[in-house]
Design an enzyme around this catalytic site. Structure first.
Site: not given
Ligand SMILES: COc1cc(/C=C/C(=O)SCCNC(=O)CCNC(=O)[C@H](O)C(C)(C)COP(=O)(O)OP(=O)(O)OC[C@H]2O[C@@H](n3cnc4c(N)ncnc43)[C@H](O)[C@@H]2OP(=O)(O)O)ccc1O
Length: 268
Positions: A36, A72, A122, A142, A150
């Protein structure tokens, strides 16, 4: 600025971006659709390289997401491996990348769809124009991940939507729709699904036709003027206006209008 082992440079992973030139517009696609478009170190380093080397003939940049989502946010799988010092370095690395976008010499347009979450939001904040299709939604999860923004979000987002609204997003996990984003001043265009990239490209071509000095003034001077005290701001405005109108490009463009050789201003 922290330095030391934690600042070891990350290699840019060029596969994480799809970069194309369309006329005088550079398009940069975030290319990790299976994740994503989560922003990992390799992608951020590649993004920094892109904005360090904007070719001279480029007049606008479009950032978009490959797949169904813009981004994401932070790649959470990399966060697990960081200690506090590395975390600070990481955040400041993001600041430098997003500053390169905000202070880019040409306008940057973000084409938004699907998830625009956390660090993805961001990133969008650092652009100058945001175009959102109806599928776009915005969140700052977050709080539920136990972290804080961040990537400059606490500086840029309140200037767009206000401190209280950002605080609500972070505290309650509230998700805003694409339509909410326009109402609250985050995005400037709301368009139908599937058309954000095309609309952003259209706007890129449009801004590319402006006098470069006008775009420079809007990107570099306007944000400073808006934040300055009124007296300083008015002086800066007068200086910028004087420089712009003295430029031959302005004289040519005004002459063309008076000679009926250029388009009139009409509602679109
Ligand atoms: C602290 O210092 C910082 C911080 C920061 C910035 C911080 C942030 O950005 S916090 C926000 C992080 N993001 C999230 O919490 C979103 C998480 N993702 C979701 O909720 C969902 O994936 C979705 C975006 C709504 C999409 O849903 P869907 O279409 O159902 O897909 P999934 O099956 O959930 O995901 C597919 C696949 O992608 C992987 N994935 C999704 N998002 C992330 C992510 N953010 N990080 C890593 N991986 C992600 C998910 O795990 C799936 O992987 P598989 O291997 O299981 O297929 C900045 C700087 C600083 O110093």
């Amino acid at each position: 600025m922290l330095t030391g082992n934690a600042s070891a440079a990350t290699l840019a992973d060029s596969s994480t971006l799809v970069v194309e030139t369309v006329g005088s517009v550079l398009t940069i696609g975030l290319n990790r659709p299976a994740k994503r478009n989560a922003l990992n170190d390799g992608l951020m380093a590649a993004l920094k390289d892109c904005f360090t080397d904007i070719p001279d003939d480029i007049r606008a940049v479009v950032i978009h997401g490959i797949g169904d989502h813009f981004s994401a946010g932070l790649d959470l799988s990399e966060l697990r491996e960081r200690d506090a010092t590395e975390g600070l370095v990481h955040s400041q690395t993001w600041h430098r990348v997003f500053d390169k976008i905000q202070y880019c010499r040409v306008p940057v347009i973000a084409a938004l769809k699907g998830a625009v979450i956390g660090g993805g939001l961001e990133l969008a904040c650092a652009a100058h124009i945001r175009v959102a299709e109806s599928s776009a939604y915005y969140a700052l999860p977050e709080g539920s991940r136990g972290i804080f923004v961040g990537g400059g979000g606490s500086v840029r987002l309140p200037r767009l939507i206000g401190v209280a609204r950002m605080a609500d997003m972070m505290l309650t996990g509230r998700v805003y729709s694409a339509a909410d984003g326009v109402v609250h001043g985050f995005s400037q265009y709301l368009i139908e699904d599937g058309s954000a990239y095309d609309k952003a490209l259209e706007l890129g071509n449009r801004v590319a036709q402006n006098a470069p000095l006008t775009n420079f003034a809007v990107l570099q001077a306007l944000p400073m003027i808006a934040e300055a005290n009124p007296q300083t701001g008015l002086l800066m405005e007068s200086l910028m206006a004087t420089v712009a109108q003295s430029d031959q490009e302005a004289k040519n463009r005004i002459r063309a209008f008076l000679d009926h050789k250029t388009a009139k201003v009409k509602p679109t």
